[in-house]
Write a protein that holds these residues in place. Sequence first.
Motif: not given
Length: 301
Positions: A281-301
């Motif tokens: 995958y692209e070098p920043d794959f996990y950075d972007r995936l982690a950012a998406l997970i964090e944003r998802t979690a923040a939306a549920g707070e």
Amino acid sequence: MLRLAMTTGEETFERVREPLADRGIAVVHVQATERSLRVSGGGSGDGPSGKPAGEFDGFDAGFVYPSRLMEGAVVDARLSVPWVNDRDAVLTSRNKAGVIAALADAGLPTPRTTMVSNPVDEAVVTEAVEPFSYPVVVKPNSATRGVGVATASDLDSLLGVVDYLNLVHDYRATGDKSYLIQEFLPDARDYRAMVVDGAYAGAVERELPTDAVEEGRWKHNVHRGAAATGVDLPDRARELAERTAEALGIDYLGVDLLEADGRLVVNETNARPTVDAAAKYEPDFYDRLAALIERTAAAGE
């Protein structure tokens, strides 16, 4: 550390644990199938908001909604967290005909496809296949991993495949009684492109061993022996994958592309895609995936 519930215990779980832990996300397996699940204790419950306490407590987000929707409803209620890909995303992607229709309406290239909803007379099948040239592909509308997908070289063989589908669809418990007739693209190259948060994040080419192809096999599913090799897709393929995810409104998506005779089409999508080795995958794959997970979690707070 943010806690992410993941209901798959297979390759994806093992591959993402360490990279996401390095980014402050603890991935924990939650078993959703092949077990008993407490639905109600008969009283007011012993956990927060009257829910049973225990293994489902303390999560901030879920990765993708469980593949079995009945069990998923119980797990979802127990976790009470937002999902990166929720039930609607999984249902949208699982409906192959719905995906093809939505993408065609958005002006994106797809194989010629007709949906048949059982039960129908043979005359309906005969009429449905008239615009196609043989061989054609016949596939259940909502199966995965290439299960039940076949080719038919003439009308008799097509009706034979349909006979088997009719037997399955005759059971009243069968939920989806539809199947697709689709044009066959011989010698097509088969790609799985990953899209994370709207942007292309890498791709693999899935290819059967040469001896398997010589034996007449053509389904390039990894679960059926194909190898997945990291590839650098051209811009037009990257853009097509991104436009597919945008048209379906799914943040984390595997997009299956077929390339043959200069054509590039979207064949299927997967809202529960297997994550391959990071090097593919692209070098920043996990950075972007982690950012998406964090944003998802923040939306549920």
